[in-house]
Design an enzyme around this catalytic site. Sequence first.
Site, PDB file in Angstrom:
ATOM      1  N   SER A  52       2.837   3.688  -0.045  1.00 22.27           N
ATOM      2  CA  SER A  52       4.048   2.780   0.114  1.00 22.27           C
ATOM      3  C   SER A  52       3.732   1.479   0.578  1.00 22.27           C
ATOM      4  O   SER A  52       4.278   0.477   0.181  1.00 22.27           O
ATOM      5  CB  SER A  52       4.931   3.693   1.060  1.00 22.27           C
ATOM      6  OG  SER A  52       5.340   4.865   0.585  1.00 22.27           O
ATOM      7  N   GLU A  53       2.972   1.507   1.634  1.00 23.67           N
ATOM      8  CA  GLU A  53       2.598  -0.001   2.037  1.00 23.67           C
ATOM      9  C   GLU A  53       1.132   0.038   2.626  1.00 23.67           C
ATOM     10  O   GLU A  53       0.430   1.110   3.135  1.00 23.67           O
ATOM     11  CB  GLU A  53       3.470  -0.331   3.415  1.00 23.67           C
ATOM     12  CG  GLU A  53       4.468  -1.123   3.113  1.00 23.67           C
ATOM     13  CD  GLU A  53       5.816  -0.560   2.639  1.00 23.67           C
ATOM     14  OE1 GLU A  53       6.790  -0.869   2.095  1.00 23.67           O
ATOM     15  OE2 GLU A  53       5.854   0.962   2.902  1.00 23.67           O
ATOM     16  N   THR A  54       0.425  -1.070   2.638  1.00 30.53           N
ATOM     17  CA  THR A  54      -0.816  -1.335   3.065  1.00 30.53           C
ATOM     18  C   THR A  54      -0.554  -2.487   4.071  1.00 30.53           C
ATOM     19  O   THR A  54       0.066  -3.424   3.806  1.00 30.53           O
ATOM     20  CB  THR A  54      -1.865  -1.750   2.122  1.00 30.53           C
ATOM     21  OG1 THR A  54      -2.185  -0.618   1.205  1.00 30.53           O
ATOM     22  CG2 THR A  54      -3.127  -2.182   2.825  1.00 30.53           C
ATOM     23  N   HIS A 108       6.724   2.079   9.226  1.00 27.84           N
ATOM     24  CA  HIS A 108       5.869   3.360   9.412  1.00 27.84           C
ATOM     25  C   HIS A 108       4.568   2.582   9.250  1.00 27.84           C
ATOM     26  O   HIS A 108       3.539   3.289   9.862  1.00 27.84           O
ATOM     27  CB  HIS A 108       6.138   4.356   8.112  1.00 27.84           C
ATOM     28  CG  HIS A 108       5.279   4.161   6.728  1.00 27.84           C
ATOM     29  ND1 HIS A 108       5.935   2.981   5.860  1.00 27.84           N
ATOM     30  CD2 HIS A 108       4.190   4.276   6.430  1.00 27.84           C
ATOM     31  CE1 HIS A 108       5.152   2.859   4.733  1.00 27.84           C
ATOM     32  NE2 HIS A 108       4.087   3.827   5.104  1.00 27.84           N
TER      33      HIS A 108
END
Length: 265
Positions: free
Chosen positions: A45-47, A74
């Site tokens: 979802s994210e880095t 998150h």
Amino acid sequence: MQLEIDIINAFTDTQFGGNSAAVIITKEWLSEPLMQSIAAQNNLSETAFLRRRSDSEYQIRWFSPLTEIDFCGHATLASAFVVFRRHPHFKGLNFFAEAVGNMHISRNSDGLISMDFPSRPPQPLASIPSDLLEGLSITPTEVLRNNQAYFAVYSAEEDILRLQQDAAKLARLAPYDVVVTAQSKKYDFISRYFWPANGGAEDPVTGSIHTGLAPYWGEKLGKPSLIAHQASKRGGLQHCQLEEERVIISGNAVPYLNGIIDVAE
């Protein structure tokens, strides 16, 4: 060039729950194309990329597999977990992001990590986009919006659990995403988050949107402290505390991977 990378499951106390985020800490920013390529390769979802200013102060940026994101809760929790793990004597941290400002992060005696974010309550809409109504299989009872997403509110939590999305239609709402939410019997409220325009079909757990959900439900329920559940397949739990123009969001995190990646600048 070799970079240390951690993958952390955020807003969960179980190994394969919550939302996964990769964390990379550097002395100087990598180029934006390289950060985006790493995020696409990670396909999480994210880095989160952190630029260290001092031991306890960091600038932070977030990239989905598709684009840079203004605000990600998150991955902020995951990043704080990594820093606290490397510096176990720290009790607090300060993060800064252009779109969010200063964020104070603290580690509590109960093991939760608390993040101090600006409150971003949604506002009523003069008109509701047809792509939103057609993109959700159940018609909401109310629709609002903040600077991140449309808020589709439902009268029953069962609607949230069985609702289906048409990702192609919701993607037309860009740059906005869509959160669906309802009051809950077990928790104060539940939600699901769809973001086909910016990252993927459904986000497992979304910290940033709770800076809007918490003030909305806090006013509806008359409660300054709320427990929220994001009802994705992986699921996640968030503790929310309303404090004037701020929202304190707390959660657990579980480590999954620590390693080295080889990249060419």
